[in-house]
Enzyme design. Structure first.
Site, PDB file in Angstrom:
ATOM      1  N   GLU A  41      82.286  60.178  20.487  1.00 38.85           N
ATOM      2  CA  GLU A  41      81.582  61.314  20.331  1.00 38.85           C
ATOM      3  C   GLU A  41      80.806  61.451  21.977  1.00 38.85           C
ATOM      4  O   GLU A  41      80.173  60.321  22.510  1.00 38.85           O
ATOM      5  CB  GLU A  41      80.394  60.731  19.625  1.00 38.85           C
ATOM      6  CG  GLU A  41      79.021  61.783  19.931  1.00 38.85           C
ATOM      7  CD  GLU A  41      77.984  61.645  18.620  1.00 38.85           C
ATOM      8  OE1 GLU A  41      76.838  62.084  19.658  1.00 38.85           O
ATOM      9  OE2 GLU A  41      77.559  60.924  18.202  1.00 38.85           O
ATOM     10  N   LYS A 130      75.596  62.289   9.297  1.00 44.52           N
ATOM     11  CA  LYS A 130      74.032  61.184   9.909  1.00 44.52           C
ATOM     12  C   LYS A 130      73.366  61.188   9.765  1.00 44.52           C
ATOM     13  O   LYS A 130      71.934  62.056  10.024  1.00 44.52           O
ATOM     14  CB  LYS A 130      74.280  61.954  11.599  1.00 44.52           C
ATOM     15  CG  LYS A 130      73.626  60.869  12.906  1.00 44.52           C
ATOM     16  CD  LYS A 130      73.713  61.987  13.133  1.00 44.52           C
ATOM     17  CE  LYS A 130      72.611  61.660  14.686  1.00 44.52           C
ATOM     18  NZ  LYS A 130      73.540  62.253  16.217  1.00 44.52           N
TER      19      LYS A 130
END
Length: 216
Positions: A41, A130
């Site tokens: 990421e 998340k």
């Protein structure tokens, strides 16, 4: 191409690269990949993030998922897609972001903190939810939430070190997101030398091994 959710749930680890000033994002990312990391990421506010995602997707092909983090709008999802990102990550839950990612064929990890937020985020059918900042909640939070919500995959992110990664996974997380404990100061002070890159690779090996061992 291996779908992002498949890579995520197989390795159970997302490496997060975040920089406040220009930094060697690609060089550090390649050291992580050399250590076995398969989900990267790159946060959008990091200087040069779009170019880094574009370069990494060209270098790495289909076996590594390169995503864009801190994505807050549908317009930013489109930026990420144009750069070649395979998934987007957010600190919050914005239904427009999840919908745009789905429309463009990208995976998504919206952010949540409470059970109510987790359920709201999951209704959009992202890749997973998340939970951030995970260190504030602790591993036991995840086993408690998983009891009534066993079908919602959760990714613990924020303050997750090597020992914590194993604990979060044992308490029911589908994966963990890790930044500083993997990277150290590699993105803070100029180009890292060979020794610093080797340390990143070694830390990546350790995290990958822990995550695979807990998932077995």
């Amino acid at each position: 191409m291996t779908p992002f959710p498949e890579l995520l749930f197989e390795q159970r680890l997302v490496a997060i690269l975040r920089a406040r000033t220009p930094a060697p994002l690609v060089e550090v990312a390649m050291a992580l990949v050399d250590g076995g990391v398969r989900c990267l990421e790159i946060t959008l506010p990091s200087p040069g993030s779009l170019g880094a995602v574009r370069e990494l997707t060209g270098k790495l092909g289909d076996e590594v998922a390169v995503g864009m983090g801190t994505v807050l709008s549908a317009a930013e999802v489109r930026q990420a897609a144009d750069a070649g990102a395979g998934f987007v990550v957010s600190p919050d839950h914005n239904p427009e972001v999840v919908a745009a990612a789905d429309e463009l064929g990208l995976g998504s990890l919206p952010g949540a903190f409470t059970p109510t937020e987790i359920v709201a985020a999951w209704r959009g059918r992202p890749s997973a939810v998340k939970v951030f900042p995970a260190s504030v909640l602790g591993p036991e939070f995840f086993s408690a939430v998983r009891a009534p919500l066993p079908d919602v995959p959760l990714v613990a992110t924020g303050g997750v070190d090597l020992v914590g990664a194993a604990s979060f996974l044992r308490h029911g997380c589908a994966a963990v997101g890790v930044g500083g404990p993997l990277l150290g100061t590699a993105l803070d002070a100029g180009a890292p030398g060979a020794a610093a890159l080797e340390q990143i690779r070694e830390r990546a090996v350790a995290f990958v091994q822990v995550c695979r061992r807990v998932s077995a």
